[in-house]
Write a protein that holds these residues in place. Structure first.
Motif, PDB file in Angstrom:
ATOM      1  N   UNK A 331       0.873  -1.172   0.000  1.00 52.51           N
ATOM      2  CA  UNK A 331       0.000   0.000   0.000  1.00 52.51           C
ATOM      3  C   UNK A 331       0.908   1.219   0.000  1.00 52.51           C
ATOM      4  N   UNK A 332       0.864   1.964  -1.108  1.00 55.36           N
ATOM      5  CA  UNK A 332       1.838   3.017  -1.351  1.00 55.36           C
ATOM      6  C   UNK A 332       1.173   4.383  -1.360  1.00 55.36           C
ATOM      7  N   UNK A 333       1.777   5.339  -0.654  1.00 56.13           N
ATOM      8  CA  UNK A 333       1.352   6.734  -0.724  1.00 56.13           C
ATOM      9  C   UNK A 333       2.201   7.415  -1.788  1.00 56.13           C
ATOM     10  N   UNK A 334       1.551   7.967  -2.806  1.00 58.81           N
ATOM     11  CA  UNK A 334       2.240   8.485  -3.983  1.00 58.81           C
ATOM     12  C   UNK A 334       1.923   9.966  -4.178  1.00 58.81           C
ATOM     13  N   UNK A 335       2.885  10.711  -4.657  1.00 57.78           N
ATOM     14  CA  UNK A 335       2.697  12.113  -4.992  1.00 57.78           C
ATOM     15  C   UNK A 335       2.845  12.268  -6.503  1.00 57.78           C
ATOM     16  N   UNK A 336       1.735  12.567  -7.172  1.00 59.15           N
ATOM     17  CA  UNK A 336       1.776  12.641  -8.635  1.00 59.15           C
ATOM     18  C   UNK A 336       2.653  13.783  -9.131  1.00 59.15           C
ATOM     19  N   UNK A 337       2.889  14.792  -8.267  1.00 59.23           N
ATOM     20  CA  UNK A 337       3.785  15.888  -8.656  1.00 59.23           C
ATOM     21  C   UNK A 337       5.247  15.589  -8.325  1.00 59.23           C
ATOM     22  N   UNK A 338       5.469  14.451  -7.683  1.00 56.21           N
ATOM     23  CA  UNK A 338       6.818  13.957  -7.379  1.00 56.21           C
ATOM     24  C   UNK A 338       7.633  14.903  -6.485  1.00 56.21           C
ATOM     25  N   UNK A 339       6.942  15.707  -5.683  1.00 53.02           N
ATOM     26  CA  UNK A 339       7.651  16.548  -4.719  1.00 53.02           C
ATOM     27  C   UNK A 339       7.994  15.764  -3.455  1.00 53.02           C
ATOM     28  N   UNK A 340       7.265  14.666  -3.227  1.00 55.77           N
ATOM     29  CA  UNK A 340       7.509  13.807  -2.079  1.00 55.77           C
ATOM     30  C   UNK A 340       7.785  12.394  -2.574  1.00 55.77           C
ATOM     31  N   UNK A 341       8.716  11.685  -1.957  1.00 57.59           N
ATOM     32  CA  UNK A 341       8.996  10.305  -2.368  1.00 57.59           C
ATOM     33  C   UNK A 341       7.841   9.380  -1.995  1.00 57.59           C
ATOM     34  N   UNK A 342       7.721   8.282  -2.711  1.00 52.95           N
ATOM     35  CA  UNK A 342       6.707   7.288  -2.379  1.00 52.95           C
ATOM     36  C   UNK A 342       6.942   6.764  -0.957  1.00 52.95           C
TER      37      UNK A 342
END
Length: 356
Positions: A331-342
């Motif tokens: 279960x992964x928390x993802x940032x589509x803007x890639x400002x935060x790592x998964x």
């Protein structure tokens, strides 16, 4: 309410005196025998859930009045019924009390439970009282559901959208304000009240179910028309996975994925939170409240994309698609803007009763 009697302690009026007071909160046609008899509709399955609440763990005089404690106790059980797709039939209440508790406190507790239950056309149908060194409330709720409409944690499939029926983090925000009023200096009175109310008077989402069934029925009729040779019912075509978020949004998604043997990607920026968080908390604090704060009592559902979009459209502000079910088990928390790592989410980050 008899003020003279209510100012007395429970030990002064005894078990029978207390039961006589509490029976006034129950339908007279149901109570009075060794057990309550509840009638279910034809072809409905009985749904049963139990919650135990302990003074100092689930409620305290610092953050909750007796009425609020009663409301929260009833709401927690009704939320479990909603998470199964069930409508409520009634609850029983097992109450453990120290003898020095005032009768008025107990009456106010039951008043809070009754206020919550009346909103959903149900009632207290029985229970028991005992002496206990600590105030303990054990509620069993009874509901009914069409077997083909049962919502289970184990029904999520790859490709499902993950939908939440409202904002997350509000209850935790309210709790922090109650414990530390000085933290709310950047909030206006309306924002403070809304957050505190979210903690003290949570709303079980039984209201979502009729909307959900209507959407699925409509979409199933289209599906059956397209596949007329397969005479399948709505619910066998569109299984629903879900649970409530009483232990936090992250907990709910992880539990669903474990039961279904799947993984999930949760989009950080799609998680709906109270607008009051914007100028009050850092992004990381707000996210922690939303993921792990708990006691928001929203539903977390896994549905086909089309059904999920339709449900979000019909629900009030705060409902959102927050991610998707994937293959695997992570279960992964993802940032589509890639400002935060998964970030991999785990149950260890939330509240655990026997955690160290």
């Amino acid at each position: 309410m008899n003020s003279k009697l209510s100012s007395q302690q429970v030990q002064e009026i005894g078990e029978q005196g207390l039961l006589e007071r509490l029976q006034r909160f129950c339908p007279p046609e149901i109570i009075g025998d060794d057990a309550a008899v509840l009638v279910t509709a034809p072809e409905q399955s009985l749904v049963v859930t139990t919650d135990v609440l302990v003074d100092g763990v689930h409620f305290s005089n610092v953050t909750t009045s007796p009425e609020d404690a009663g409301w929260r106790a009833a709401a927690a059980n009704l939320s479990d019924l909603a998470a199964m797709g069930a409508s409520a039939l009634g609850i029983t209440v097992g109450l453990g009390l120290p003898g020095e508790v005032r009768v008025s406190w107990v009456e106010r507790l039951y008043q809070g439970m009754t206020e919550c239950l009346q909103k959903y056309n149900t009632s207290i149908v029985g229970g028991d009282v005992v002496r206990s060194p600590v105030t303990t409330l054990a509620i069993t709720a009874f509901g009914q559901v069409n077997p083909s409409q049962i919502i289970r944690r184990s029904a999520a499939v790859v490709g499902d959208a993950i939908i939440v029926t409202g904002v997350h983090g509000a209850s935790r925000g309210g709790l922090e304000l109650l414990l530390h009023p000085e933290l709310g200096q950047d909030l206006n009175d309306e924002e403070k009240t809304a957050l505190i109310l979210a903690h003290q008077r949570p709303q079980p989402r039984l209201d979502v179910l009729p909307i959900l069934w209507k959407i699925l029925e409509s979409q199933s009729q289209i599906q059956v028309t397209l596949e007329a040779h397969q005479r399948c019912s709505l619910k066998s075509k569109i299984p629903i996975a879900g649970m409530d978020s009483s232990d936090g949004l992250a907990d709910a998604i992880i539990q669903i994925c474990r039961a279904s043997g799947v993984g999930a990607v949760l989009e950080r920026r799609q998680i709906s939170m109270p607008a009051a968080f914007d100028n009050w908390l850092t992004q990381e604090q707000a996210l922690a409240y939303a993921l792990y704060g708990g006691e928001d009592f929203e539903l977390v559902l896994c549905l086909p994309q089309e059904s999920a979009l339709a449900l979000v459209k019909h629900l009030s502000q705060g409902a959102a698609i927050v991610g998707n079910i994937t293959s695997g088990s992570t279960v992964l928390l993802h940032d589509e803007q890639k400002k935060f790592p998964d970030q991999v989410l785990s149950l260890s980050q939330g509240f655990q009763h026997f955690g160290q």
